[in-house]
Design a protein around this motif. Sequence first.
Motif, PDB file in Angstrom:
ATOM      1  N   LEU A 176      30.482  35.058  39.916  1.00  0.00           N
ATOM      2  CA  LEU A 176      31.751  34.328  40.009  1.00  0.00           C
ATOM      3  C   LEU A 176      31.558  32.949  40.623  1.00  0.00           C
ATOM      4  CD1 LEU A 176      34.155  37.192  41.139  1.00  0.00           C
ATOM      5  CD2 LEU A 176      34.162  36.021  38.933  1.00  0.00           C
ATOM      6  N   SER A 182      35.134  45.402  41.981  1.00  0.00           N
ATOM      7  CA  SER A 182      33.737  45.023  42.268  1.00  0.00           C
ATOM      8  C   SER A 182      33.542  43.519  42.448  1.00  0.00           C
ATOM      9  CB  SER A 182      32.833  45.514  41.130  1.00  0.00           C
ATOM     10  OG  SER A 182      33.127  44.829  39.923  1.00  0.00           O
ATOM     11  N   TRP A 183      34.607  42.716  42.350  1.00  0.00           N
ATOM     12  CA  TRP A 183      34.388  41.263  42.324  1.00  0.00           C
ATOM     13  C   TRP A 183      33.803  40.727  43.623  1.00  0.00           C
ATOM     14  CZ3 TRP A 183      36.701  37.463  45.372  1.00  0.00           C
ATOM     15  CH2 TRP A 183      37.794  37.848  46.163  1.00  0.00           C
ATOM     16  N   GLN A 184      33.938  41.453  44.730  1.00  0.00           N
ATOM     17  CA  GLN A 184      33.388  40.991  46.003  1.00  0.00           C
ATOM     18  C   GLN A 184      32.002  41.591  46.289  1.00  0.00           C
ATOM     19  OE1 GLN A 184      36.314  40.311  49.344  1.00  0.00           O
ATOM     20  NE2 GLN A 184      37.617  41.643  48.093  1.00  0.00           N
ATOM     21  N   HIS A 233      28.346  40.651  41.500  1.00  0.00           N
ATOM     22  CA  HIS A 233      29.516  40.106  40.829  1.00  0.00           C
ATOM     23  C   HIS A 233      29.979  38.830  41.521  1.00  0.00           C
ATOM     24  CE1 HIS A 233      33.488  41.269  38.581  1.00  0.00           C
ATOM     25  NE2 HIS A 233      33.050  40.067  38.278  1.00  0.00           N
ATOM     26  N   SER A 234      29.921  38.835  42.832  1.00  0.00           N
ATOM     27  CA  SER A 234      30.337  37.664  43.607  1.00  0.00           C
ATOM     28  C   SER A 234      29.479  36.449  43.279  1.00  0.00           C
ATOM     29  CB  SER A 234      30.258  37.981  45.098  1.00  0.00           C
ATOM     30  OG  SER A 234      30.528  36.837  45.885  1.00  0.00           O
ATOM     31  N   LEU A 261      40.398  41.111  38.291  1.00  0.00           N
ATOM     32  CA  LEU A 261      38.934  41.149  38.069  1.00  0.00           C
ATOM     33  C   LEU A 261      38.316  42.510  38.360  1.00  0.00           C
ATOM     34  CD1 LEU A 261      37.850  37.702  39.590  1.00  0.00           C
ATOM     35  CD2 LEU A 261      38.395  38.275  37.220  1.00  0.00           C
ATOM     36  N   LEU A 296      33.756  35.452  32.815  1.00  0.00           N
ATOM     37  CA  LEU A 296      33.906  35.883  34.199  1.00  0.00           C
ATOM     38  C   LEU A 296      35.286  35.583  34.774  1.00  0.00           C
ATOM     39  CD1 LEU A 296      30.389  34.832  35.479  1.00  0.00           C
ATOM     40  CD2 LEU A 296      31.267  37.166  35.476  1.00  0.00           C
ATOM     41  N   THR A 299      41.988  40.857  42.765  1.00  0.00           N
ATOM     42  CA  THR A 299      41.359  42.176  42.619  1.00  0.00           C
ATOM     43  C   THR A 299      41.950  42.931  41.450  1.00  0.00           C
ATOM     44  OG1 THR A 299      40.892  42.287  44.995  1.00  0.00           O
ATOM     45  CG2 THR A 299      40.871  44.365  43.771  1.00  0.00           C
TER      46      THR A 299
END
Length: 650
Positions: free
Chosen positions: A630, A620-622, A626-627, A617, A563, A614
């Motif tokens: 993480l 979509s990381w937020q 996904h968040s 990663l 991740l 961004t």
Amino acid sequence: MTTSPETRTPAQRPSTSSERLGGAGRREQPAQLDQVVHLLELLAADAPVATVAAVEAPVAARELALRIASAREVHRKREAGLAALLDTARELATASDPGSVLDAIVRRARRLVGTDLAYLTLYDPAAGDTFMRATDGSVSAVFQSVRLALGAGLGGLVASTHKPYWTADYWSDERFRHTGAIDGAVGEEGIIAICGTPLIVESNFVGVLFAANRSSRPFTREEVALLGNLATLAALTLVQTRALADSEGALAALSVAHETVRQYAEGVEKAAAAHDRFASLVLGGGGVDDITHALAELLGGWAVLVDENGRRKSSAGPAPTVDGSGADPLAALDALPGLENGRLVERDGVYAVAVTAARERLGTILVGGLSLIDSDQRTVERAGVVTALVLLFERQAADARQSARNRLVSDLVSSRGSREERLSLARNVGFDPQRSFCLLVLRGDDPNGHRALLISASAATGEASLVGSHDGDVIALVPGTDTDALARTVAARIGKRTCVTVAGAGPVGDVDDIAKAYEEGHRTVAALIALGHRGTGAAATQLGFAGLIVGSEPDVYAYVRGLLGPVLDYDERRGTDLVGTLVAYFASGGSPRHAAGSLHVHVNTVSQRLERITALLGESWQQPDHSLELQLALRLRALQASSHAGTARS
């Protein structure tokens, strides 16, 4: 007058080899030779089976003689039956009025089947029942005038269903609706055993032909078939004689009837040949391929057998092939209306009959490229029955093999027995548990589809795999190392026919590691279903944080790297602290301004770092899923760091 070998005088009986050699020669010949010669003499004289069986002789010689005598007797009975049918056809063809036809029918039926009496009822369309029209051997006036409502008594059941029925004991048989009038007439006649078969011409019901006995006796299928053949001849002739009585032009119709009788007789012989062919194939250990090819040879054209899933299992002749798109032009014919009744159906020149056993559909036989007459249609239906028997035999053999594999797989996943025993048993079935393989756990939605899932799993994983069951799970040990890809592939293959969830564990490289891999696979398949991934396939390593929970040996480091790897590598190369920015950002509830305050930097700096994250990663990381992953990875990394620090201090 022909005398049997036992009753012949010495002058009549052919001399044996011992007698021809004289007294001294006879003493020199072994006693067994005389016995064998005597057996040959009996066979040459066409002695009955019972006589041959009573002779003292070497076992092998007597058994061979019995087989020859029995075969002769079977052929003699068949020839006698066919000859009797042809004689009956000739006798009926000479009758000039319906009354004499009916009398000839019941007289011949009584003689052919060998019963105390025979009788015939005709259908009355106006009254909707059948009435007694002709009898032979009857002594009761009440019985000779009885009428049978459709569905009442054995005769009424034959009339309503248009199918033959027979019973060795009418009074104790509950299949028939007993009525006072019918039971009274049957009782006065003293009837115990009855066999009835319908008279049908071109789907038109004419009446019922019966053979009955005043004592209990079973009716063989050959006797039922013989009575049915006689009823068919009788119905044809009866209809024609009625037409002759009503019209001056019936002479031409009678010629047609004669030709029909001739064709029917030929059909009887053809059907008998087909029966012998199928019987010899089954007794000789033949399979469904042999039956399909025999059917195509007997009828001409082509024949195809498809299994219960509509897939071709056997084919003979120039049958339509699968087109370029993979579509089978015969697939739709597997669901033709009427197949469930067990009779032949036809569409666009293709005939189909269901292959069933114990109300279970085992497949369908399709034939085409020809036009079938009635006797040919019966041949196809007979092929369906024989194919069902062969498929049942094959299933029993496959079930026995699968049962042994189930025990082996259960022993492997439970670590029962010694290591050497498990290795030996696995290698005996062609599977080497010391070479890298993946363990798959399959779970279907249908609680009654366990056997079908075992078969599908074997087909989807290939012959090199070992497939069995344990505690309700279907387990497959499949050579290979890409567990996730294998699980997805098997789920997709089986998913074309039924919903199945597949969990992968491994790769496994030793027989002692199978139990641990099964525990992981068992937990993973449950997790896939609980997480809403029913009908898919995956390994525990592909489930994210859920994979850490169900895995037998969670790899926290791999999870964190999977991740956060791009961010960690960036920080290491550039000496930055993007990871710290992520921690502050999530801790502040996703507020760049609050994160900047905790980091003691300007908010624009935080915004620039977030843009870099961004880029590393992805967009979509937020997003919530996904968040969450993480944040868990960051938390696990922090726990790892504190654990390492505590170890260093100690």
